[in-house]
Design an enzyme around this catalytic site. Structure first.
Site, PDB file in Angstrom:
ATOM      1  N   LYS A  47      -1.466  -8.169  -5.233  1.00 38.17           N
ATOM      2  CA  LYS A  47      -2.051  -8.394  -3.914  1.00 38.17           C
ATOM      3  C   LYS A  47      -3.276  -7.497  -3.818  1.00 38.17           C
ATOM      4  O   LYS A  47      -3.147  -6.270  -3.841  1.00 38.17           O
ATOM      5  CB  LYS A  47      -1.040  -8.027  -2.821  1.00 38.17           C
ATOM      6  CG  LYS A  47      -1.626  -8.039  -1.403  1.00 38.17           C
ATOM      7  CD  LYS A  47      -0.569  -7.685  -0.353  1.00 38.17           C
ATOM      8  CE  LYS A  47      -1.195  -7.579   1.042  1.00 38.17           C
ATOM      9  NZ  LYS A  47      -0.195  -7.210   2.077  1.00 38.17           N
ATOM     10  N   ASP A  99       0.834  -1.212   0.000  1.00 43.23           N
ATOM     11  CA  ASP A  99       0.000   0.000   0.000  1.00 43.23           C
ATOM     12  C   ASP A  99       0.875   1.271   0.000  1.00 43.23           C
ATOM     13  O   ASP A  99       2.051   1.219   0.326  1.00 43.23           O
ATOM     14  CB  ASP A  99      -0.908  -0.014   1.235  1.00 43.23           C
ATOM     15  CG  ASP A  99      -2.147   0.861   1.070  1.00 43.23           C
ATOM     16  OD1 ASP A  99      -2.247   1.608   0.082  1.00 43.23           O
ATOM     17  OD2 ASP A  99      -3.024   0.792   1.956  1.00 43.23           O
ATOM     18  N   ASP A 153      -2.812  -9.573  10.005  1.00 41.96           N
ATOM     19  CA  ASP A 153      -1.462  -9.150   9.601  1.00 41.96           C
ATOM     20  C   ASP A 153      -0.421  -9.506  10.653  1.00 41.96           C
ATOM     21  O   ASP A 153      -0.677  -9.397  11.852  1.00 41.96           O
ATOM     22  CB  ASP A 153      -1.410  -7.616   9.470  1.00 41.96           C
ATOM     23  CG  ASP A 153      -2.122  -7.121   8.229  1.00 41.96           C
ATOM     24  OD1 ASP A 153      -2.679  -7.940   7.485  1.00 41.96           O
ATOM     25  OD2 ASP A 153      -2.108  -5.892   8.028  1.00 41.96           O
ATOM     26  N   SER A 210      -7.396 -11.544  -0.367  1.00 38.20           N
ATOM     27  CA  SER A 210      -7.398 -11.265   1.076  1.00 38.20           C
ATOM     28  C   SER A 210      -8.738 -11.527   1.749  1.00 38.20           C
ATOM     29  O   SER A 210      -8.883 -11.231   2.928  1.00 38.20           O
ATOM     30  CB  SER A 210      -7.019  -9.801   1.323  1.00 38.20           C
ATOM     31  OG  SER A 210      -5.682  -9.553   0.979  1.00 38.20           O
ATOM     32  N   ASP A 218      -6.133  -6.278  -1.535  1.00 36.93           N
ATOM     33  CA  ASP A 218      -6.559  -6.221  -0.135  1.00 36.93           C
ATOM     34  C   ASP A 218      -8.080  -6.009  -0.052  1.00 36.93           C
ATOM     35  O   ASP A 218      -8.742  -5.839  -1.097  1.00 36.93           O
ATOM     36  CB  ASP A 218      -5.787  -5.098   0.567  1.00 36.93           C
ATOM     37  CG  ASP A 218      -5.562  -5.386   2.042  1.00 36.93           C
ATOM     38  OD1 ASP A 218      -6.292  -6.217   2.620  1.00 36.93           O
ATOM     39  OD2 ASP A 218      -4.656  -4.765   2.625  1.00 36.93           O
TER      40      ASP A 218
END
Ligand SMILES: *[C@@H]1O[C@H](CO)[C@@H](O)[C@H](O)[C@H]1NC(C)=O
Ligand SMILES: *[C@@H]1O[C@H](CO)[C@@H](O)[C@H](O)[C@H]1NC(C)=O
Ligand SMILES: *[C@@H]1O[C@H](CO)[C@@H](O)[C@H](O)[C@H]1NC(C)=O
Ligand SMILES: *[C@@H]1O[C@H](CO)[C@@H](O)[C@H](O)[C@H]1NC(C)=O
Length: 419
Positions: free
Chosen positions: A156, A81, A219, A190, A158
């Site tokens: 990825k 991010d 996480d 995710s 999220d």
């Protein structure tokens, strides 16, 4: 021909899982991602060498290649991010922060590809990323196209700022758009990490059909308690989850934190050992410029990496806890006289100061080969393998809150006299 093969597999194996067919991630993905070590550090004036910028990724790419990580298998360099501009461009496309990525993402991807590495990026299924940058929910197709045009090899995606009940369908839609670009892109999902903590059991059949890997749970932060919490959750749920891991589709317990501030040397060995046993993606998140050699050696241990990357792709399990020491096993190659080899991982929850002497037998761990096994410690290859039968007591000394990894290869049947 291929249909016949598929039918054959269905009949022969109860653990066959229908899976995403993009030909990628046939072994657990290996690479480097910035999040755990560099977070959302965007102040390049105060922290020019640490901020999330093209400079950071170019530097880390150089280290991946020059310091032996690529050769060991760590091939993806992944931006997490905080790379994007807070605004989409006038054509509604995602764009990077212009100060921190002045040459754009495509140029960075080209640089990374020229080094022989692959390039990953981060997006979010919801309205915003977890750190508040633009989310993809209203632009799934456009974002898939943008990523493909930039040369992305790994996404990825999220799940912040989204309704978890729409994720199964929404992530599948994004998977469809990624496929439609024609570019092979490893797809990391995710949605279980947003469902499981609410007590919702995610549909892992759907996950394996949709994604190459998926984050199941919370996480990781930079602490030993995070490693043990995550392993407690995975071991409690292993009967439900483990069968969905295999070539092309993996459970992901999150990044390796080895080489940072939170883990001792022994704890780092334990994380590497059990992540290898779990066939977990090996995604480092550490400053490769300043990592201490002893931690680097753990990350580059070829024998342990080959347990993680074993072609059988089986997720290992916690099989026994004895004297506060967890013992995990994973069937691996080679198969000798019809019996698999086993990786045996140890994680000590003891804190009583001295290297504890743990006695065990291989039959306690459900290893059954009649003529026994030759056992080696993969963190100490200087020691000769010990040949033992399955009911003989063997021992190992394990340091407090540490761990190690053994490999037990079946002793050939014509070699019983060695025992
Ligand atoms: C984007 O649109 C705004 C408002 O219409 C305009 O001021 C700006 O110049 C445009 N930017 C680009 C790069 O075309
Ligand atoms: C798209 O999906 C098809 C069917 O599953 C598969 O054969 C193909 O390899 C995929 N292509 C890409 C680029 O992922
Ligand atoms: C899980 O997903 C699979 C594949 O999409 C589907 O066939 C099945 O019905 C789903 N299971 C549940 C409980 O929704
Ligand atoms: C990691 O540790 C922090 C601090 O103790 C905690 O807030 C967080 O929930 C932990 N996460 C996991 C996955 O254990």
């Amino acid at each position: 021909m291929s249909l016949k093969f598929g039918v054959l597999i269905l009949f022969c194996s109860t653990t066959y899982v229908q899976s995403l067919d993009n030909g990628l991630a046939l072994t657990p993905p290996m690479g480097w991602m910035h999040w755990q070590r560099f977070r959302c550090l965007t102040d390049c004036v105060a922290y020019p060498d640490e901020c999330i910028s093209e400079k950071l990724f170019r530097t880390m790419a150089d280290h991946l290649v020059c310091d032996g990580y690529l050769e060991a298998g760590y091939e993806y360099i992944i931006i997490d991010d905080c790379w994007a501009s807070k605004q989409r461009d006038n054509d509604s496309r995602l764009q990077p922060d212009p100060e921190r990525f002045p040459n754009g993402i495509k140029a960075l991807a080209d640089y990374i590809h020229d080094k022989g590495l692959k390039f990953g990026i981060y997006g979010d299924y919801g309205t915003k990323t977890c750190a508040g940058y633009p989310g993809s929910i209203d632009h799934l197709e456009l974002d898939a196209q943008t990523f493909a045009e930039w040369g992305v090899d790994y996404l990825k995606l999220d799940g912040c700022y989204a309704d978890q009940s729409t994720m199964e369908e929404g992530y599948a839609k994004m998977g469809h758009y990624l496929n439609s670009t024609g570019r092979p892109i490893v797809y990391s999902c995710s949605w279980p990490a947003y469902q499981e903590p609410l007590g919702i059991k995610s549909n892992y059949t759907k996950l394996a059909e949709t994604c190459n890997l998926w984050r199941n749970w919370d996480d990781i932060d930079d602490a030993w308690s995070n490693v043990t919490n995550i392993l407690n959750w995975f071991s409690k749920n292993q009967d439900r989850l483990a069968k969905f891991s295999g070539p092309g589709h993996w459970n992901d317990p999150d990044m390796l934190i080895i080489g940072n501030f939170g883990l001792s040397y022994e704890q780092s060995k334990a994380q590497m050992a059990i992540w290898a046993i779990m066939a977990a993606p090996l995604i480092m998140s550490v400053d490769l410029r300043s990592i201490e050699p002893q931690f680097k050696n753990i990350l580059l241990n070829k024998d342990i990496i080959s347990i993680n990357q074993d072609p059988l792709g089986i997720q290992g399990r916690l099989v026994l806890t004895k004297n506060k020491i967890d013992i995990w096993t994973k069937p691996v190659t080679p198969n000798v006289d019809g019996s698999d080899s086993y990786a045996i991982g140890f994680l000590s929850n003891r804190v009583d100061g001295y290297p504890y002497r743990l006695n065990f037998t291989l039959s306690e761990l459900n290893l059954t080969h009649d003529s026994g096994y030759a056992i080696r410690d993969l963190f100490d290859l200087s020691a000769e393998p010990t040949v033992t039968n399955i009911d003989e007591i063997v021992f190992i000394r394990i340091k407090p809150s540490g761990g190690t990894l053994l490999l037990a290869v079946p002793n050939p049947l014509n070699n019983v006299s060695k025992i």
